[in-house]
Design an enzyme around this catalytic site. Sequence first.
Site, PDB file in Angstrom:
ATOM      1  CB  THR A  16      -0.938   0.021   1.223  1.00  0.00           C
ATOM      2  OG1 THR A  16      -0.158   0.043   2.414  1.00  0.00           O
ATOM      3  CG2 THR A  16      -1.843  -1.194   1.230  1.00  0.00           C
ATOM      4  CG  ASP A  17      -0.581   4.585  -2.161  1.00  0.00           C
ATOM      5  OD1 ASP A  17      -1.492   4.607  -1.302  1.00  0.00           O
ATOM      6  OD2 ASP A  17      -0.788   4.808  -3.363  1.00  0.00           O
ATOM      7  CE  LYS A  18       4.648   9.315   2.381  1.00  0.00           C
ATOM      8  NZ  LYS A  18       5.255  10.639   2.473  1.00  0.00           N
TER       9      LYS A  18
END
Length: 140
Positions: A16-18
Amino acid sequence: MITPKPYVFKVRYYETDKMGIVHHSNYIRWMEEARLDYLEQLGQSFESLEADGVISPVVSVSCQYKVSCVFGDTVEIRVKLIEYTGIRYAFAYEIVRAGSGESAASGRSEHCVTNKDGRPVVIKRKFPEFDRLLRECVRE
């Protein structure tokens, strides 16, 4: 004829990312993992192809994103061989969120088959049984 099962796994946190959603590059990785699993289910492991001096570089890849996946989702990747010429093949992918059946993404990848020097390999000559399996799969 062998009908390969979808590739299933659970989304990992590091994918996942931010924003808390799976980073777009991971969908391409998942497609590659699913393709190798598909070939394995057909009885042709990628390790054995490489051991025989054959590689299968990506010629093109595309992905259309529909619904974001998040950490903890279980996804199924349904793979279908859609083209096969004896030297090149293409796969279609449908990435589905398990449980809901919601389509998260779809994609396509095209690969050529070469030796380690980059010269084309005619699968029918080098791997006649694998060629037969691929021809059957593309007809379905």
